[in-house]
Design a protein around this motif. Structure first.
Motif, PDB file in Angstrom:
ATOM      1  N   TYR A  46       0.796  -1.303  -0.038  1.00 34.91           N
ATOM      2  CA  TYR A  46       0.025   0.210   0.082  1.00 34.91           C
ATOM      3  C   TYR A  46       0.897   1.167   0.078  1.00 34.91           C
ATOM      4  O   TYR A  46       0.287   2.388  -0.368  1.00 34.91           O
ATOM      5  N   THR A  47       2.059   1.097   0.163  1.00 38.05           N
ATOM      6  CA  THR A  47       3.049   2.329   0.599  1.00 38.05           C
ATOM      7  C   THR A  47       3.398   2.916  -1.152  1.00 38.05           C
ATOM      8  O   THR A  47       3.856   3.818  -1.154  1.00 38.05           O
ATOM      9  N   TYR A  52      -1.033   6.210   0.550  1.00 43.14           N
ATOM     10  CA  TYR A  52       0.181   6.333   1.396  1.00 43.14           C
ATOM     11  C   TYR A  52       0.380   7.565   2.115  1.00 43.14           C
ATOM     12  O   TYR A  52       0.698   8.036   3.056  1.00 43.14           O
ATOM     13  N   GLN A  56       0.916   8.901   5.904  1.00 46.79           N
ATOM     14  CA  GLN A  56       1.982   9.762   6.429  1.00 46.79           C
ATOM     15  C   GLN A  56       1.607  10.929   6.952  1.00 46.79           C
ATOM     16  O   GLN A  56       2.184  11.513   7.874  1.00 46.79           O
TER      17      GLN A  56
END
Length: 322
Positions: A46-47, A52, A56
Motif C-alpha cells: 500500500y505504500t 500512503y 504519512q
C-alpha cells in the motif's frame, strides 16, 4: 479510529474512500486455476499507492497498520473470475473471518486499496481475516451484476474458498454489510445454507427495496438497469431481494446486529421497524442499535459503532477464547 467511517460519500456507496485517492486496479491477470484451486492471493504494497500520502500525513491514525498485511484476491464463482481484497494479521495463527459486503452498485462503492487501509485493516488488527468481493461485473470481475441476483453466489463462493486461505478459520465467519451489502448479508444467509456463518452485522442495510426506491428515486433506475426481468413482475422481484418479506427463511442460529439511523437520508428508517417486528415474530436473534439523528453511515457515532461491531463479532466468533 475516527478514520474508520469518515470515507462515506453520498448514495449507497459506503466506505468509498476519497474520490480518485486510490485508483489502483484490483484486476489480476486472467490465470488458469489448477484443479481444485479456488482462490489466488497476491500481496499489495500500500505504500506504493496514493493512500500512503494520507497515512504519512496522519500516522497517529494508522499505527495499527504494522500489524496487518494487504492482498488482492481473485477467485472463481460460477466459472467467473471475481476480484476482491483481503487483509490479514501479520502474526501466524488461525483467525475468524469477517466477510465485508460492500455497498453501492457497479463502480459506485467499488473496492479500492484505500478501502483496505482505511476500513478493513481496523478489524484485521483486532484479530480477524477480512475478505471482500467486488461482485460480478465490477472492477474487472467477469459477468454481469444483478443487484442481489446471481451475484449473491459471489459471496457464497468466496466463503467456500476460505478453506484455502491459511490464516482463515473457515468455520468461524461473520458477515458485515453496508447499505446494499446488508441486502447481500441477508440473501447470503437465506440462500447459502452455510453453517459456518456465526453472526452478522449491518449498517444502514436495505431490507425493503420498494421503500428504498420510494425515498431514493434514483435507485429505481438502478433496479431497472441491473435486475433481470424486473418488468415481468416488479413487485415480487423486488420482494425476493427484500428480507422483510422472508424473515421466516433466515437462520435462527445466526445472531444479527442491525445499526440504523432514524434520519438515514438514503435507506429510509421506515423499513426497519417492520423488519425488526418480523425478526421477533419468527424468533430470529438480533440486537438493534438505532440512532435518533445520524447519517446513512452513522458517521457521527463512528467510534462507538466500530467498538460495538468489534465486540459483537468477538462475542460470536471468538467464544472459545473468551
Amino acid at each position: 479510529m475516527k478514520k474508520l467511517f469518515q470515507c462515506i460519500v453520498i448514495g449507497l456507496c459506503l466506505f468509498q474512500c476519497e474520490e480518485n485517492s486510490n485508483e489502483v486496479s484490483l484486476a489480476n491477470e486472467k490465470a488458469t486455476f489448477e484443479a481444485g484451486e479456488l482462490i489466488k492471493v497476491t500481496g499489495i504494497d500500500y505504500t506504493k499507492t496514493p493512500i500512503y500520502k494520507k497515512v504519512q500525513k496522519h500516522p497517529e491514525s494508522y499505527e495499527h497498520l504494522d500489524k496487518v498485511d494487504f492482498y488482492r484476491i481473485a477467485y472463481l464463482s460460477d466459472g467467473l473470475l471475481i476480484t476482491g481484497l483481503m487483509v490479514a494479521p501479520k502474526a501466524e495463527g488461525s483467525y475468524p473471518v469477517i466477510v465485508y459486503n460492500r455497498g453501492g452498485n457497479r463502480d459506485l462503492g467499488r473496492l479500492l486499496v484505500a478501502t483496505s487501509v482505511d476500513v478493513l485493516s481496523r478489524f484485521a488488527a483486532e484479530g480477524y481475516v477480512l475478505v471482500a468481493s467486488n461482485y460480478r461485473g465490477n472492477s474487472s470481475s467477469e459477468g454481469t451484476e444483478e443487484f442481489g441476483g446471481s451475484d449473491v453466489n459471489d459471496v457464497i463462493n468466496l466463503i467456500n474458498a476460505l478453506q484455502q486461505i491459511p490464516k482463515a478459520n473457515p468455520e468461524k465467519i461473520g458477515l458485515l454489510g453496508l447499505s446494499r451489502g446488508g441486502m447481500m448479508n441477508y440473501l447470503t444467509m437465506k440462500q447459502g445454507n452455510l453453517s459456518q456463518i456465526k453472526a452478522a452485522a449491518t449498517i444502514g442495510g436495505v431490507v425493503d427495496l420498494q421503500i428504498t426506491g420510494k425515498y431514493h428515486p434514483e435507485m429505481t433506475e438502478v433496479f431497472n438497469e441491473l435486475i433481470p426481468d424486473i418488468e415481468v413482475d416488479k413487485v415480487n422481484v423486488l420482494r425476493s431481494r427484500s428480507a422483510t418479506y422472508w424473515v421466516n427463511e433466515l437462520p435462527k442460529n445466526v445472531p444479527m446486529m442491525i445499526l440504523h439511523s432514524k434520519t438515514d437520508e438514503h435507506v429510509s428508517y421506515e423499513q426497519i421497524p417492520p423488519f425488526l417486528d418480523s425478526l421477533t415474530a419468527y424468533s430470529v436473534p438480533f440486537e438493534s442499535v438505532i440512532y435518533e439523528d445520524d447519517t446513512h453511515g452513522l458517521i457521527n457515532h463512528q467510534d462507538e459503532v466500530f467498538k460495538k461491531i468489534t465486540k459483537w463479532f468477538d462475542r460470536h466468533l471468538k467464544q472459545e477464547s473468551l
